[in-house]
Design a protein around this motif. Structure first.
Motif, PDB file in Angstrom:
ATOM      1  N   VAL B 264       0.858  -1.193   0.000  1.00 49.54           N
ATOM      2  CA  VAL B 264       0.000   0.000   0.000  1.00 49.54           C
ATOM      3  C   VAL B 264       0.892   1.240   0.000  1.00 49.54           C
ATOM      4  N   ARG B 265       0.662   2.130  -0.983  1.00 54.95           N
ATOM      5  CA  ARG B 265       1.502   3.330  -1.098  1.00 54.95           C
ATOM      6  C   ARG B 265       0.895   4.531  -0.378  1.00 54.95           C
ATOM      7  N   ALA B 266      -0.402   4.672  -0.477  1.00 58.57           N
ATOM      8  CA  ALA B 266      -1.065   5.820   0.171  1.00 58.57           C
ATOM      9  C   ALA B 266      -2.532   5.493   0.403  1.00 58.57           C
ATOM     10  N   VAL B 267      -3.062   6.043   1.496  1.00 62.86           N
ATOM     11  CA  VAL B 267      -4.487   5.850   1.797  1.00 62.86           C
ATOM     12  C   VAL B 267      -5.086   7.217   2.132  1.00 62.86           C
ATOM     13  N   THR B 268      -6.195   7.533   1.508  1.00 68.98           N
ATOM     14  CA  THR B 268      -6.908   8.763   1.879  1.00 68.98           C
ATOM     15  C   THR B 268      -8.387   8.435   2.085  1.00 68.98           C
ATOM     16  N   VAL B 269      -9.023   9.240   2.922  1.00 71.22           N
ATOM     17  CA  VAL B 269     -10.455   9.038   3.183  1.00 71.22           C
ATOM     18  C   VAL B 269     -11.186  10.325   2.802  1.00 71.22           C
ATOM     19  N   GLU B 270     -12.148  10.200   1.909  1.00 74.17           N
ATOM     20  CA  GLU B 270     -12.959  11.369   1.530  1.00 74.17           C
ATOM     21  C   GLU B 270     -14.356  11.202   2.099  1.00 74.17           C
ATOM     22  N   ASP B 271     -14.862  12.256   2.742  1.00 77.56           N
ATOM     23  CA  ASP B 271     -16.228  12.203   3.273  1.00 77.56           C
ATOM     24  C   ASP B 271     -17.231  12.437   2.158  1.00 77.56           C
ATOM     25  N   ARG B 272     -18.205  11.568   2.046  1.00 75.72           N
ATOM     26  CA  ARG B 272     -19.269  11.721   1.030  1.00 75.72           C
ATOM     27  C   ARG B 272     -20.625  11.599   1.740  1.00 75.72           C
ATOM     28  N   GLU B 273     -21.091  12.690   2.321  1.00 73.47           N
ATOM     29  CA  GLU B 273     -22.327  12.721   3.119  1.00 73.47           C
ATOM     30  C   GLU B 273     -22.279  11.681   4.237  1.00 73.47           C
ATOM     31  N   GLN B 274     -23.177  10.633   4.197  1.00 68.96           N
ATOM     32  CA  GLN B 274     -23.159   9.690   5.330  1.00 68.96           C
ATOM     33  C   GLN B 274     -22.070   8.626   5.193  1.00 68.96           C
ATOM     34  N   LYS B 275     -21.471   8.540   4.036  1.00 67.60           N
ATOM     35  CA  LYS B 275     -20.451   7.498   3.849  1.00 67.60           C
ATOM     36  C   LYS B 275     -19.089   8.141   3.590  1.00 67.60           C
ATOM     37  N   GLN B 276     -18.067   7.283   3.566  1.00 65.84           N
ATOM     38  CA  GLN B 276     -16.736   7.760   3.216  1.00 65.84           C
ATOM     39  C   GLN B 276     -16.190   6.921   2.060  1.00 65.84           C
ATOM     40  N   LEU B 277     -15.286   7.515   1.334  1.00 74.76           N
ATOM     41  CA  LEU B 277     -14.628   6.772   0.258  1.00 74.76           C
ATOM     42  C   LEU B 277     -13.164   6.584   0.648  1.00 74.76           C
ATOM     43  N   LEU B 278     -12.813   5.298   0.792  1.00 76.01           N
ATOM     44  CA  LEU B 278     -11.428   4.962   1.132  1.00 76.01           C
ATOM     45  C   LEU B 278     -10.678   4.749  -0.180  1.00 76.01           C
ATOM     46  N   ILE B 279      -9.661   5.577  -0.420  1.00 78.62           N
ATOM     47  CA  ILE B 279      -8.908   5.465  -1.678  1.00 78.62           C
ATOM     48  C   ILE B 279      -7.523   4.916  -1.359  1.00 78.62           C
ATOM     49  N   VAL B 280      -7.250   3.727  -1.860  1.00 76.31           N
ATOM     50  CA  VAL B 280      -5.987   3.039  -1.525  1.00 76.31           C
ATOM     51  C   VAL B 280      -5.152   2.898  -2.791  1.00 76.31           C
ATOM     52  N   GLU B 312      -4.585  13.246  -9.767  1.00 72.10           N
ATOM     53  CA  GLU B 312      -4.928  13.473  -8.367  1.00 72.10           C
ATOM     54  C   GLU B 312      -4.287  12.403  -7.478  1.00 72.10           C
ATOM     55  N   ASP B 313      -4.292  11.145  -7.951  1.00 72.21           N
ATOM     56  CA  ASP B 313      -3.654  10.069  -7.189  1.00 72.21           C
ATOM     57  C   ASP B 313      -2.146  10.326  -7.080  1.00 72.21           C
ATOM     58  N   ALA B 314      -1.577  10.803  -8.197  1.00 76.08           N
ATOM     59  CA  ALA B 314      -0.140  11.108  -8.186  1.00 76.08           C
ATOM     60  C   ALA B 314       0.144  12.186  -7.148  1.00 76.08           C
ATOM     61  N   TYR B 315      -0.715  13.194  -7.142  1.00 72.80           N
ATOM     62  CA  TYR B 315      -0.567  14.310  -6.197  1.00 72.80           C
ATOM     63  C   TYR B 315      -0.685  13.813  -4.750  1.00 72.80           C
ATOM     64  N   VAL B 316      -1.709  12.990  -4.491  1.00 74.68           N
ATOM     65  CA  VAL B 316      -1.924  12.474  -3.130  1.00 74.68           C
ATOM     66  C   VAL B 316      -0.724  11.643  -2.694  1.00 74.68           C
ATOM     67  N   ALA B 317      -0.228  10.791  -3.600  1.00 71.83           N
ATOM     68  CA  ALA B 317       0.915   9.942  -3.253  1.00 71.83           C
ATOM     69  C   ALA B 317       2.134  10.799  -2.914  1.00 71.83           C
ATOM     70  N   LEU B 318       2.353  11.851  -3.706  1.00 75.93           N
ATOM     71  CA  LEU B 318       3.526  12.716  -3.482  1.00 75.93           C
ATOM     72  C   LEU B 318       3.407  13.489  -2.174  1.00 75.93           C
ATOM     73  N   VAL B 319       2.211  14.045  -1.943  1.00 73.77           N
ATOM     74  CA  VAL B 319       2.016  14.875  -0.754  1.00 73.77           C
ATOM     75  C   VAL B 319       2.019  14.014   0.511  1.00 73.77           C
ATOM     76  N   THR B 320       1.453  12.814   0.430  1.00 70.54           N
ATOM     77  CA  THR B 320       1.422  11.925   1.600  1.00 70.54           C
ATOM     78  C   THR B 320       2.828  11.462   1.951  1.00 70.54           C
ATOM     79  N   ALA B 321       3.628  11.244   0.921  1.00 71.63           N
ATOM     80  CA  ALA B 321       4.984  10.754   1.176  1.00 71.63           C
ATOM     81  C   ALA B 321       5.905  11.844   1.707  1.00 71.63           C
ATOM     82  N   ALA B 322       5.526  13.105   1.513  1.00 72.74           N
ATOM     83  CA  ALA B 322       6.424  14.226   1.885  1.00 72.74           C
ATOM     84  C   ALA B 322       6.546  14.360   3.405  1.00 72.74           C
TER      85      ALA B 322
END
Lengths: 257, 322
Positions: B264-280, B312-322
């Protein structure tokens, strides 16, 4: 030079427009000089003759003029900070001092109304005579006074570029300057150590020029000193703006409101 | 020729904490940023809030003096030749402030036209041209205080272009603007490089950067963590894949367990009203869907899908790793 004059002209015009569009600003500008004038007339009308009342009335007019200049100097920078236009104005290629001149002169121009309002108020309600000894010199002394007060406003406004809370200090200067500039009582009655301060203030010489052109005397000296002081204030304002702007860019305080 | 150059730029802010016992703190907002922008290029600076984007832009437009390093615009030092630089740059900040509220758009533009030395003979025509460009023609005599956010933003753009500068700095110009307005603004931005201008753009929106920028630098914690074309940045993560899991009320410890999985390289959680989206984001050649779901034991799970990485995934991976 021509470009600087154009910036001063439009800065002056738009600042007047800005002030005219606020009911609060307009009400303050209308009521303040009338209030000052009333206080001054009630204080002096028992003991003084017609000439004393006119002398006091002109002093009260300068109280309004000074209040307007002081308020304008503090408010211009504070408003630009809260609107976040200060950074845009400073980052423009025109030196910030030039745009400050226009806005500061606008506040002094509004202050001119206080002179008219005070004289008319005194004439209508307190029977203060309104005869001009030197009408032409009176017409010269007014712009000289407005210019010197306006440029003194720049010196104060410049400090606000760096020190965000300096407006509180500037507000405190309103009443001491009334006394030091001899607006309510002659400077001769003040302690000797106050005199140098009095002579460095534009309202002292502005009021003297206007009083001597109305009541008689030789106002040319006071008009000359007004113009000389205006040049000194401009030089101080130039140094202040240059240094304070640089320090504000170093300390990152331009964006703070 | 490089129109904009930043060489090891650093900026430290001094601040204080406490009321009675005051303590001085130094915050390093920008820590050695270097990049260059060629003539006619649209360069994007991407990064999360507080990454140092605005500080970097403010140093380049002469509003902040760098603590160290050098910044040049059109070959001139932004500190030593501030006035020269100011005459040749335009800048637009996002948000609905920065305009004279009680004045009309026309008065705002007239004032800045004088401040920027636009010839009096050209002012009227230039202002008309810009009002037309940003779609404010017919509304220019209204006071700015009655303008919507999108209208203010468009007025900002007109103000920044008054003197026809060869270099334009845009700091999150579409922030808070509705989708239709933002699309129009993006078209305007694209037209700037088409007319030969060099543009530095900061934005949070990856699709915007992807659509507009020739090159992008990703900044995180005051340092540039990646630089290249949108394609090059995407290529950095294209060899992996992305698993998206809809979850309901996922806890941080479950997310942490997923994050610790091998591959797993990066994990982010986005809130979507009552649910969340886990992006791995996962490494290439691994099928981690089952392993991810097993770490979410006890959590209600909705749709599960797998897709190719985006910018966006590239951006998240870069920013999370920083």
């Amino acid at each position: 030079m021509l470009r600087a004059l154009r910036v001063i002209r439009i800065g002056w015009l738009l600042q007047l427009k800005t002030m005219a569009r606020s009911g609060f600003d307009v009400l303050t500008a209308i009521v303040t000089p009338i209030t000052y004038a009333s206080i001054a007339f009630f204080l002096y009308r028992r003991g003084g003759g017609a000439e004393t009342l006119l002398w006091v009335s002109l002093g009260a007019a300068f109280m309004g003029l000074w209040a307007s200049t002081l308020w304008g100097a503090g408010n211009t920078i504070q408003r630009q900070r809260s609107q976040q236009t200060l950074e845009f104005a400073i980052a423009a290629p025109t030196p910030f001092l030039v745009s400050l001149i226009g806005t500061s002169l606008a506040s002094s121009t509004v202050g001119l109304y206080s002179l008219v309002a005070t004289l008319v108020w005194g004439r209508l309600l307190f029977d203060v005579p309104l005869e001009l000894e030197h009408p032409i010199l009176f017409a010269l002394s007014l712009p000289a006074a407005v210019l010197s007060l306006g440029l003194l406003g720049i010196v104060m406004a410049a400090t606000l570029i760096l020190y965000r809370y300096a407006w509180a200090l500037a507000n405190m200067l309103e009443y001491p300057v009334w006394l030091a500039a001899g607006l309510l009582a002659p400077i001769a009655l003040l302690p000797g150590w106050v005199h140098p301060i009095s002579y460095a203030l534009a309202p002292t010489w502005g009021a003297k020029a206007v009083r001597e052109s109305v009541l008689g005397g030789s106002p040319l000296t006071a008009i000359g000193v007004c113009l000389g002081l205006a040049a000194v204030y401009l030089a101080i304002g130039f140094v202040f703006v240059q240094n304070f702007e640089r320090l504000a860019r170093e300390r990152a305080t331009l964006a703070l409101s | 020729m490089n129109v904009v150059e930043a060489v090891d730029l650093r900026r430290t802010y001094k601040t204080t904490t406490g009321t009675i016992r005051r303590r001085s703190l130094e915050v390093e907002a920008v820590r050695g940023v270097s990049f260059s922008i060629a003539e006619g290029e649209l360069f994007g600076l991407l990064g999360p809030n507080g990454a140092g984007k605005t500080t970097t832009i403010k140093m380049l437009i002469t509003l902040l003096i760098p603590t160290s390093g050098v910044a040049r615009v059109l070959g001139h030092d932004v500190v030593k030749d501030a006035r020269w630089v100011r005459e040749r740059i335009g800048y637009v900040f996002g948000g609905d402030r920065g305009l004279y509220e009680r004045l009309s758009a026309l008065d705002n533009l007239r004032y800045f036209a004088e401040l920027y030395g636009v010839e009096p003979k050209r002012q009227r025509a230039r202002i008309d041209e810009l009002l037309e460009l940003v779609g404010l023609k017919g509304r220019e005599k209204e006071r700015v205080e009655g303008y919507s956010r999108g209208m203010r933003q468009r007025l900002h753009i007109a103000r920044g272009l008054l003197h026809d500068p060869p270099v334009v700095f845009l700091d999150e110009p579409t922030i808070g603007v509705d989708p239709v307005g933002a699309r129009e603004l993006r078209a305007t931005i694209a037209s700037l490089t088409a007319s030969g201008k060099t543009v530095l753009l900061t934005t949070h929106y990856m699709f915007e950067a992807d659509a507009l920028c020739d090159r992008i630098a990703v900044i995180a914690n005051g340092v540039i963590v990646a630089q290249g074309t949108p394609q090059e940045l995407k290529a950095g993560v294209v060899d992996g894949s992305v698993v998206e899991v809809e979850v309901f009320g996922v806890e941080e410890r479950s997310v942490e367990r997923v994050r610790e999985l091998t591959g797993v390289r990066a994990v982010t959680v986005e809130d979507r009203e009552q649910k969340q989206l886990l992006i791995v984001q996962t490494a290439p050649g691994l099928e981690l869907t089952h392993a991810i779901l097993s770490q979410l034991d006890g959590v209600s799970i909705g749709r599960v899908s797998s897709r190719e990485p985006t910018l966006e995934d590239a951006y998240v991976a870069l920013v999370t790793a920083a």
